[in-house]
Scaffold this motif. Sequence first.
Motif, PDB file in Angstrom:
ATOM      1  N   TRP A 259       0.883  -1.170   0.141  1.00 63.65           N
ATOM      2  CA  TRP A 259      -0.246   0.058  -0.280  1.00 63.65           C
ATOM      3  C   TRP A 259       0.887   1.101  -0.274  1.00 63.65           C
ATOM      4  CZ3 TRP A 259      -5.166   0.869  -0.066  1.00 63.65           C
ATOM      5  CH2 TRP A 259      -5.740   2.157   0.415  1.00 63.65           C
ATOM      6  N   TYR A 266      -1.264   2.471  -2.739  1.00 65.70           N
ATOM      7  CA  TYR A 266      -2.363   2.362  -2.309  1.00 65.70           C
ATOM      8  C   TYR A 266      -3.441   1.331  -3.140  1.00 65.70           C
ATOM      9  CZ  TYR A 266      -1.420   7.093  -0.866  1.00 65.70           C
ATOM     10  OH  TYR A 266      -0.829   8.261  -0.264  1.00 65.70           O
ATOM     11  N   HIS A 267      -2.616   0.273  -3.388  1.00 63.69           N
ATOM     12  CA  HIS A 267      -3.221  -1.049  -4.019  1.00 63.69           C
ATOM     13  C   HIS A 267      -3.766  -0.482  -5.396  1.00 63.69           C
ATOM     14  CE1 HIS A 267      -3.323  -3.262  -0.111  1.00 63.69           C
ATOM     15  NE2 HIS A 267      -2.064  -3.067  -0.287  1.00 63.69           N
ATOM     16  N   ASN A 406      -3.640  -2.103  10.791  1.00 61.27           N
ATOM     17  CA  ASN A 406      -4.170  -1.495   9.457  1.00 61.27           C
ATOM     18  C   ASN A 406      -3.016  -1.301   8.450  1.00 61.27           C
ATOM     19  OD1 ASN A 406      -5.191   0.018  11.973  1.00 61.27           O
ATOM     20  ND2 ASN A 406      -7.080   0.232  10.889  1.00 61.27           N
ATOM     21  N   PHE A 407      -2.357  -0.999   8.793  1.00 59.29           N
ATOM     22  CA  PHE A 407      -0.581  -0.808   7.770  1.00 59.29           C
ATOM     23  C   PHE A 407       0.327  -1.509   8.036  1.00 59.29           C
ATOM     24  CE2 PHE A 407      -3.383   2.976   7.717  1.00 59.29           C
ATOM     25  CZ  PHE A 407      -4.109   2.838   6.186  1.00 59.29           C
ATOM     26  N   ASN A 485     -10.041  -2.269   8.143  1.00 58.01           N
ATOM     27  CA  ASN A 485      -9.539  -3.346   7.371  1.00 58.01           C
ATOM     28  C   ASN A 485      -7.972  -2.893   7.340  1.00 58.01           C
ATOM     29  OD1 ASN A 485     -11.854  -4.244   6.394  1.00 58.01           O
ATOM     30  ND2 ASN A 485     -11.783  -2.721   5.008  1.00 58.01           N
ATOM     31  N   GLN A 487      -4.464  -3.001   5.322  1.00 57.46           N
ATOM     32  CA  GLN A 487      -3.910  -2.956   4.036  1.00 57.46           C
ATOM     33  C   GLN A 487      -2.789  -3.975   3.773  1.00 57.46           C
ATOM     34  OE1 GLN A 487      -6.193  -1.454   2.108  1.00 57.46           O
ATOM     35  NE2 GLN A 487      -7.312  -0.522   3.769  1.00 57.46           N
TER      36      GLN A 487
END
Length: 517
Positions: A259, A266-267, A406-407, A485, A487
């Motif tokens: 990400w 950012y996918h 999250n990251f 979520n 990432q």
Amino acid sequence: MRSNFAVVLVLSVLFVLTSAIAGSAELPATPTRDGIKPRNVIFVLTDDHRYDAMGFMGHPFLETPNLDKLASGGVHLKNAFVTTSLCSPSRASILTGLYTHKHRVIDNNRLVPEDTVFFPQYLQRAGYSTAYIGKWHMGAANDDIRPGFDHWISFKGQGNYLPPGPKYTLNVNGKRVKQKGYITDEMTDYAVDWLDEQKDTGKPFFMYLSHKAVHSDFTPAERHAGRYANEDLSFLPRGEGVTAEANAPRWVRDQRNSWHGIDFSYHSDNGLDYLYRRYCETLLAVDDSVGRVMQKLKDMGVHDETLVIYMGDNGFMWGEHGLIDKRVSYEESMRVPMMVHCPELYQGGTVVDQVIGNIDVGPTVLHAAGLQTPDYIDGTSFLDLPNQPKMDWRENFLYVYYWEKNFPQTPTQFALRGDRFKYITYYGLWDADELYDLTTDPGEKKNLLYDPDYASVAKEMENELYKMLGDAGGMDIPMNQPQGNSQNKRWVDKGGKNAAEFPAAIVVDEPLNKKAK
């Protein structure tokens, strides 16, 4: 279910009330400074604006005439840094003057702890009119009025560049008011209107204008869209020289396909160039905003006497080390733009070399208001520094970032940034730590940690880092329950199935323990 909701609602109301009471009743003393007349102050904060994304910094094409004027007519603090390169922790450090491990806002989801004191509360007590206009973000789903501000305009979480629907609202002094248009322009409208109301009050004023821009998803104002669509971006780095042989950490090279990496930004498959052009175009409305605020001060007749501080809440990577975005301890992530402007105080074109931190904003504003800084605050006023460049100043600045599920690609890390060297260490990670000589290696590509000639430097900085971190509970790793979520995806077409090689310094050719039993 309804009774549970009622309990939550009551608790939320009690939280707001107790915070407000704490903000007004038990503030530490701030004795006045002799010979200082309280000065009007405007603090403008932008989001994700990296330190060199301005015309006067030699950018190849970005046009920022109003930001350039702040520097040419005032002071450029060229080495400004944040305690954590992430929206909420950095903003909490600005408002409290505390390092991250003290205020405990470690991610973008955590509310500020109860009884936290914000420096504008001292201004209120001293008779200032105070206003907060824009992004707050500490507590992603909460835009309630916070202590320290007479006038309040904000929105929940990141907000939106354009209203996402006809019912979307802002919080305007406790009332829900529809967002009308482009958020940077609209916040500036509110700011200019409030300034206009200060003309006849007879009170000094403090305005905190906090823009959403230039946070992703990068969305320029309609008038700026496409301006840089055809600009040459060959100057952007693409992670060159970040190798296992140079002892670049393994996690950094793995993050390239993530990400926050240039191979899977950012996918998306839009790529680095697309995002960077949008970023630059989005910044143009911020420059317009600064111009409008400065013109309003001229119209009011207070331009020369008003202290204006411009700052970014964190930096941004654009290809350095193969990364985008922030969080990491590298210069482009933790270094931010910062200018101060006040013709009554400063000669235009002044440059300050010392390391300035976001924790210094509050003490500086209090100084301009003629108030002493409370002893508990970590930051120091830099108000006199441009005119007294040889005054005593800090030798090192502490940086922290705490891992977020999250990251998950970015680990917990601590760094000590000095005038020459930077030391970076990681927590709970089997990988290489780092030491860089910023005078000879500003791109931080030559890791000196495993060079015996620099062993004493590394040890000295490690000791100092843990000494600073150990103050007030910093050795305890704070944790939050994850929200949202994770990432955590990788792109198979960019080698997503394979991990990077270990750094060369921690790979051996033969066993080290030959006498094991």
